[in-house]
Design an enzyme around this catalytic site. Structure first.
Site, mmCIF file in Angstrom:
data_model
loop_
_atom_site.group_PDB
_atom_site.id
_atom_site.type_symbol
_atom_site.label_atom_id
_atom_site.label_comp_id
_atom_site.label_asym_id
_atom_site.label_seq_id
_atom_site.Cartn_x
_atom_site.Cartn_y
_atom_site.Cartn_z
ATOM 1 N N SER A 121 0.834 -1.206 0.000
ATOM 2 C CA SER A 121 0.000 0.000 0.000
ATOM 3 C C SER A 121 0.866 1.252 0.000
ATOM 4 C CB SER A 121 -0.895 0.000 1.236
ATOM 5 O OG SER A 121 -0.104 0.324 2.372
ATOM 6 N N LYS A 122 0.207 2.352 -0.239
ATOM 7 C CA LYS A 122 0.870 3.644 -0.250
ATOM 8 C C LYS A 122 1.575 3.886 1.087
ATOM 9 C CE LYS A 122 -1.119 8.081 -0.064
ATOM 10 N NZ LYS A 122 0.010 8.787 0.484
ATOM 11 N N ARG A 123 0.910 3.455 2.160
ATOM 12 C CA ARG A 123 1.498 3.679 3.482
ATOM 13 C C ARG A 123 2.806 2.913 3.683
ATOM 14 N NH1 ARG A 123 -2.370 1.946 7.131
ATOM 15 N NH2 ARG A 123 -3.950 2.144 5.508
#
Ligand code: GLU
Length: 515
Positions: free
Chosen positions: A265-267
């Protein structure tokens, strides 16, 4: 069936393209090119609530950067234009096929409000089951199959309906997947999916099928999150009478976090310091910036090579492939069924390989750009000449992973240092060495051919003549010339700087150190 190979990439413009999406596009492109076919870009923007301005442009720019050429589609045109679903809707094609299904008894109108559906969901949950709109439940819900005809007419007149697929129970559905091979389903697990929404927009389920059919798509490759919907899609093809034209589906496994625990994910990118997007993205609402491979200094080819091998292998140990070679080698039979763990170090490794094999011309150009943006040099400056920059690149190259590190890795090749690493002076300097370095600059005067090997030999001789071990003064010499204790090949650097510059730097350093 002998049909032209045509694959499409069909993203929704809901934000920046995740590298998993780029991989889907890449595999589709590689397969199309391997078989002499076409690669299309279709924009699936039927969910107006999720539309993000700039996302479509971002998608196109990302594909361009990767060297994934669009044969047909948004931004390019082609025989099946328009390629944006919101524009395709205007001609009424989606509604037409939805109605056709209703007429044939394979779909029906439904009038349930979202509150009513929510109640049905809650009721099911309270009984310990989950709600599904299907053959078991549809008769107790509000639709054209359950309501009397007069009421149906009334409801239709209000123009507030959806069209749902009428899934027949107990049908066998066989998916022949490009990656998973044969997967069997029973239609009892398929719900009566909405095909046309109350705003007249088609859902993804209907729209992609109508478009894949009309655009003569031969293979539809997408993320595995669509696998559970695949049986519904096969039924839609069947009910429309298009099963023979159905593209072969391929469901790609996920890209996983570096530790393998869940979807990348982006995180994760923010947390671990690597981009999950091909290009930098600025969120138009929050202004938040997400980093991109391009801006981080990755070579597009290295990025593509890395991505290709995230989930595919050529069946050998080989890892470095140009786009052309990938087009030649790629096949879905070597795409893994399991998710591929993203490995940030490997991404850097790929980039390093590409930088190391980049041409001198390319790297000299990059270094020149960097020099001109940092130092105020005139066009005529000898440090900007190819004769100076080429050996400089050769000296720096073994020490870098990214072309953008050329200048910053060895700024001392271009400017005399102003500061000297004090720790090294403390550790190595002795007052009696002043004489040696003074003598060394004089000895250098005697050299006509100021080449690396010649200078090195002279340095050793001068040290021995002064009763010093060369190894005891080598790092000091480097420090005087560069200000730091380690760096590019020392005698290569000396040859590049040239006799006069070397003598001046030693004199300057001696003054500073002995002061
Ligand atoms: N618009 C869909 C998505 O972005 C496309 C899936 C497909 O390729 O069919 O997930």
């Amino acid at each position: 069936m002998n049909r032209r190979v045509r694959l499409r990439f069909a993203p929704s413009p809901t934000g920046p393209l995740h590298i998993g999406g780029v991989r889907t596009a890449l595999y589709s492109y590689l397969f199309a090119k391997k078989h002499g076919g076409d690669f299309l870009l279709r924009i699936e923007d039927t969910d107006q609530t999720r539309f993000v301005p700039g996302a479509e442009e971002y998608i196109i720019e990302s594909l361009n950067w990767c060297g994934i050429k669009i044969d047909e589609g948004v931004g390019v045109g082609g025989p099946f234009a328009p390629y944006r679903q919101s524009e395709r809707k205007e001609s009424g094609i989606y509604a037409k096929y939805a109605k056709q299904l209703v007429d044939k008894g394979y779909a029906y109108y439904a009038f349930d409000t979202s509150e009513e559906l929510e109640t049905a969901r809650k009721n099911a949950e309270s009984r310990g089951t989950s709600f599904s709109y299907n053959a078991q439940t549809r008769n107790s819900l509000k639709n054209s199959l359950s309501l009397p005809e007069s009421e149906v007419k009334q409801c239709l007149a209000q123009q507030n309906y959806v069209i749902r697929l009428k899934v027949n129970p107990d049908e066998e559905i066989v998916l022949n997947d490009l990656i998973r091979n044969e997967v069997k389903f029973n239609s009892n697990i398929v719900d009566d999916k909405v095909l046309l929404k109350s705003d007249g927009m088609p859902t993804y389920h209907l729209a992609h099928i109508v478009d894949d059919y009309l655009m003569q798509i031969s293979h539809a490759v997408r993320g595995e999150e669509w696998l559970p919907s695949a049986p519904a899609h096969i039924l839609i093809y069947r009910y429309l009478g298009w099963e023979n034209e159905m593209p072969q589906y391929g469901h790609l496994p996920l890209l996983l976090k570096p530790d393998g625990n869940g979807k990348l994910s982006k995180r994760d990118g923010d947390r671990l310091g690597f981009p999950v997007f091909p290009l930098e993205w600025k969120d138009p609402n929050s202004g938040e910036i997400s980093s991109g491979y391009r801006e981080k200094g990755y070579e597009a080819q290295a990025f593509v090579n890395m991505l290709a091998l995230l989930g595919w292998n050529p069946g050998t140990e080989r890892e470095i492939f140009s786009m052309e070679e990938l087009c030649h080698e790629f096949s879905f039979s070597h795409v893994h069924k399991a998710g591929a763990k993203f490995n940030p170090e490997k991404a850097i490794w790929f980039n390093t390989q590409y930088v190391q094999k980049s041409s001198d011309d390319y790297l000299v150009g990059k270094l020149k750009e960097q020099l001109m943006s940092v130092l105020n040099l005139s066009e005529q400056d000898k440090r900007l000449s190819v004769d100076y920059l080429t050996p400089a690149v050769h000296l720096i190259k073994p020490r870098i992973h990214f072309a953008k590190e050329l200048y910053s890795t060895a700024p001392y090749l271009f400017e005399s240092p102003e500061n000297y690493d004090l720790k090294i002076i403390e550790k190595r300097w002795k007052p009696e060495l002043e004489g040696f370095f003074n003598q060394l600059t004089k000895d250098f005067d005697q050299i006509n051919n100021f080449e690396s090997a010649v200078v090195e030999e002279q340095f050793k001789q001068s040290a021995v003549a002064a009763g010093i071990k060369p190894g005891d003064v080598l790092q000091l010499l480097r420090l005087m010339l560069s200000g730091v204790g380690s760096g590019v090949d020392l005698f290569g650097m000396i040859a590049l700087l040239g006799k006069k510059e070397v003598q001046e730097r030693i004199e300057k350093a001696l003054k500073k150190i002995t002061n």
